[in-house]
Design a protein around this motif. Structure first.
Motif, PDB file in Angstrom:
ATOM      1  N   SER A  37       0.873  -0.859  -0.207  1.00 10.00           N
ATOM      2  CA  SER A  37      -0.151   0.034  -0.123  1.00 10.00           C
ATOM      3  C   SER A  37       0.506   1.702  -0.067  1.00 10.00           C
ATOM      4  O   SER A  37       1.996   1.488   0.586  1.00 10.00           O
ATOM      5  CB  SER A  37      -0.606   0.123   1.361  1.00 10.00           C
ATOM      6  OG  SER A  37       0.018   0.067   3.017  1.00 10.00           O
ATOM      7  N   SER A  38       0.524   2.653  -0.603  1.00  6.40           N
ATOM      8  CA  SER A  38       1.098   3.609  -0.802  1.00  6.40           C
ATOM      9  C   SER A  38       1.756   3.818   0.787  1.00  6.40           C
ATOM     10  O   SER A  38       0.901   3.630   1.214  1.00  6.40           O
ATOM     11  CB  SER A  38       0.221   4.438  -1.301  1.00  6.40           C
ATOM     12  OG  SER A  38       0.839   5.548  -1.271  1.00  6.40           O
ATOM     13  N   ARG A  39       2.998   4.500   0.970  1.00  5.45           N
ATOM     14  CA  ARG A  39       3.953   4.879   2.443  1.00  5.45           C
ATOM     15  C   ARG A  39       3.369   3.968   3.210  1.00  5.45           C
ATOM     16  O   ARG A  39       2.695   4.365   3.962  1.00  5.45           O
ATOM     17  CB  ARG A  39       3.366   6.215   2.608  1.00  5.45           C
ATOM     18  CG  ARG A  39       3.546   7.479   1.534  1.00  5.45           C
ATOM     19  CD  ARG A  39       3.596   8.490   1.759  1.00  5.45           C
ATOM     20  NE  ARG A  39       1.931   9.055   1.354  1.00  5.45           N
ATOM     21  CZ  ARG A  39       1.256   9.685   1.868  1.00  5.45           C
ATOM     22  NH1 ARG A  39       2.337  10.681   2.663  1.00  5.45           N
ATOM     23  NH2 ARG A  39       0.781  10.159   1.867  1.00  5.45           N
ATOM     24  N   SER A  40       2.843   1.844   3.406  1.00  5.23           N
ATOM     25  CA  SER A  40       2.481   1.516   4.026  1.00  5.23           C
ATOM     26  C   SER A  40       1.622   2.342   4.536  1.00  5.23           C
ATOM     27  O   SER A  40       1.261   1.656   6.249  1.00  5.23           O
ATOM     28  CB  SER A  40       3.661   1.211   4.546  1.00  5.23           C
ATOM     29  OG  SER A  40       4.161   0.357   4.565  1.00  5.23           O
ATOM     30  N   ARG A  41       0.587   2.880   4.203  1.00  3.61           N
ATOM     31  CA  ARG A  41      -0.624   3.099   5.120  1.00  3.61           C
ATOM     32  C   ARG A  41      -1.350   2.462   6.083  1.00  3.61           C
ATOM     33  O   ARG A  41      -2.408   2.379   6.261  1.00  3.61           O
ATOM     34  CB  ARG A  41      -1.246   5.024   4.744  1.00  3.61           C
ATOM     35  CG  ARG A  41      -0.506   5.132   4.395  1.00  3.61           C
ATOM     36  CD  ARG A  41      -0.504   6.964   5.128  1.00  3.61           C
ATOM     37  NE  ARG A  41       0.174   7.785   5.449  1.00  3.61           N
ATOM     38  CZ  ARG A  41       0.274   8.834   5.561  1.00  3.61           C
ATOM     39  NH1 ARG A  41      -1.931   9.271   4.747  1.00  3.61           N
ATOM     40  NH2 ARG A  41       0.990   9.948   4.929  1.00  3.61           N
ATOM     41  N   ARG A  42      -1.984   1.743   4.614  1.00  2.88           N
ATOM     42  CA  ARG A  42      -2.372   0.450   4.877  1.00  2.88           C
ATOM     43  C   ARG A  42      -4.042   0.572   5.559  1.00  2.88           C
ATOM     44  O   ARG A  42      -4.933   0.278   6.050  1.00  2.88           O
ATOM     45  CB  ARG A  42      -2.228  -0.492   6.387  1.00  2.88           C
ATOM     46  CG  ARG A  42      -0.951  -1.185   5.547  1.00  2.88           C
ATOM     47  CD  ARG A  42      -0.977  -2.228   5.444  1.00  2.88           C
ATOM     48  NE  ARG A  42       0.599  -2.915   5.074  1.00  2.88           N
ATOM     49  CZ  ARG A  42       0.536  -3.625   4.495  1.00  2.88           C
ATOM     50  NH1 ARG A  42      -0.571  -3.682   3.508  1.00  2.88           N
ATOM     51  NH2 ARG A  42       1.587  -4.001   3.803  1.00  2.88           N
ATOM     52  N   SER A  85      -6.009   7.249   3.757  1.00  5.04           N
ATOM     53  CA  SER A  85      -4.885   7.165   2.214  1.00  5.04           C
ATOM     54  C   SER A  85      -5.227   8.032   1.849  1.00  5.04           C
ATOM     55  O   SER A  85      -6.652   7.558   1.096  1.00  5.04           O
ATOM     56  CB  SER A  85      -4.272   5.956   1.981  1.00  5.04           C
ATOM     57  OG  SER A  85      -3.457   6.202   0.302  1.00  5.04           O
ATOM     58  N   VAL A  87      -4.957   7.210  -2.169  1.00 10.19           N
ATOM     59  CA  VAL A  87      -4.659   6.680  -2.809  1.00 10.19           C
ATOM     60  C   VAL A  87      -5.275   4.822  -2.309  1.00 10.19           C
ATOM     61  O   VAL A  87      -4.969   4.614  -2.968  1.00 10.19           O
ATOM     62  CB  VAL A  87      -3.345   6.962  -3.116  1.00 10.19           C
ATOM     63  CG1 VAL A  87      -3.172   7.770  -3.678  1.00 10.19           C
ATOM     64  CG2 VAL A  87      -2.522   6.183  -2.062  1.00 10.19           C
ATOM     65  N   TRP A  88      -6.289   4.565  -1.350  1.00  6.68           N
ATOM     66  CA  TRP A  88      -7.247   4.531  -1.242  1.00  6.68           C
ATOM     67  C   TRP A  88      -7.596   3.183  -2.371  1.00  6.68           C
ATOM     68  O   TRP A  88      -7.486   2.012  -2.447  1.00  6.68           O
ATOM     69  CB  TRP A  88      -8.376   4.331  -0.515  1.00  6.68           C
ATOM     70  CG  TRP A  88      -9.124   5.395  -0.767  1.00  6.68           C
ATOM     71  CD1 TRP A  88      -9.296   6.659  -0.304  1.00  6.68           C
ATOM     72  CD2 TRP A  88     -10.605   4.899  -1.444  1.00  6.68           C
ATOM     73  NE1 TRP A  88     -10.853   6.974  -1.198  1.00  6.68           N
ATOM     74  CE2 TRP A  88     -11.306   5.755  -1.669  1.00  6.68           C
ATOM     75  CE3 TRP A  88     -11.242   3.320  -1.733  1.00  6.68           C
ATOM     76  CZ2 TRP A  88     -12.241   5.745  -2.298  1.00  6.68           C
ATOM     77  CZ3 TRP A  88     -11.764   2.934  -2.188  1.00  6.68           C
ATOM     78  CH2 TRP A  88     -12.880   4.477  -2.875  1.00  6.68           C
ATOM     79  N   GLU A  90      -6.486   2.636  -5.010  1.00  9.45           N
ATOM     80  CA  GLU A  90      -5.140   1.830  -5.795  1.00  9.45           C
ATOM     81  C   GLU A  90      -4.735   0.553  -4.658  1.00  9.45           C
ATOM     82  O   GLU A  90      -4.899  -0.321  -5.237  1.00  9.45           O
ATOM     83  CB  GLU A  90      -4.392   3.001  -5.939  1.00  9.45           C
ATOM     84  CG  GLU A  90      -4.464   4.035  -7.596  1.00  9.45           C
ATOM     85  CD  GLU A  90      -4.707   4.936  -6.897  1.00  9.45           C
ATOM     86  OE1 GLU A  90      -5.573   5.489  -5.954  1.00  9.45           O
ATOM     87  OE2 GLU A  90      -4.923   6.226  -7.660  1.00  9.45           O
ATOM     88  N   ASP A  91      -5.153   1.228  -3.726  1.00  8.02           N
ATOM     89  CA  ASP A  91      -5.205   0.331  -3.129  1.00  8.02           C
ATOM     90  C   ASP A  91      -5.221  -0.704  -2.926  1.00  8.02           C
ATOM     91  O   ASP A  91      -5.412  -2.472  -2.342  1.00  8.02           O
ATOM     92  CB  ASP A  91      -4.590   0.702  -1.333  1.00  8.02           C
ATOM     93  CG  ASP A  91      -3.045   2.204  -1.351  1.00  8.02           C
ATOM     94  OD1 ASP A  91      -2.193   1.800  -2.564  1.00  8.02           O
ATOM     95  OD2 ASP A  91      -3.354   2.601   0.038  1.00  8.02           O
TER      96      ASP A  91
END
Length: 153
Positions: A37-42, A85, A87-88, A90-91
């Motif tokens: 996930s982007s920047r490991s935000r999860r 996030s 960019v959810w 995309e994740d």
């Protein structure tokens, strides 16, 4: 090889009534949980659905394109907390394909059911899914993935 799995994967919209094994469902869920996930935000929340009554009700979440939920024996609602996030989407998409590729590796069929930006009548499909599944209304729902055994397997 991975490329062989990618080449063989296709959407399955009809499944047998034979349920998935608990270990198969665990592996599918684990694959989604392992997605980057982007920047490991999860922000991704994967909600497993094994209750066939709920799966069938979820098949009514939009005007068309839900046939796979009419026979699926397992489904995963792919949602996210948009406050975590931006960019959810995309994740969630990455987690989705990870689960579908794991299913393919296990010989299990799957089908992506788009929820975001879809409607059932005048109701947003996302609101329908949140209500039927009893989810936190602060979540955003991208899709539902239908899983099951292919009749031709």
């Amino acid at each position: 090889m991975f490329i062989d799995i990618a080449r063989s994967r296709h959407s399955s919209r009809l499944f047998t009534s034979e349920p998935l094994l608990p270990r198969e469902m665990e592996l599918i869920m684990e694959a989604g949980d392992l997605a980057p996930s982007s920047r490991s935000r999860r922000p991704v929340r994967l909600i497993p659905v094994v209750d066939e009554g709920l799966i069938r009700r979820l098949a009514m979440c939009k005007d068309s394109g839900t046939r796979a939920l009419e026979t699926a024996t397992f489904a995963v609602i792919v949602a996210a907390d948009p406050k975590v996030s931006d960019v959810w989407i995309e994740d969630c998409s990455i987690a989705t394909i990870m689960m579908q590729m794991e299913a393919e590796d296990l010989g299990i069929g799957s089908c992506w059911i788009q929820i975001r930006l879809r409607k059932v009548g005048d109701t947003d499909s996302e609101d329908f899914v949140i209500r039927e599944a009893g989810l936190d209304p602060g979540l955003k729902v991208l899709s539902i993935i239908a899983f099951g055994r292919r009749p031709d397997a």
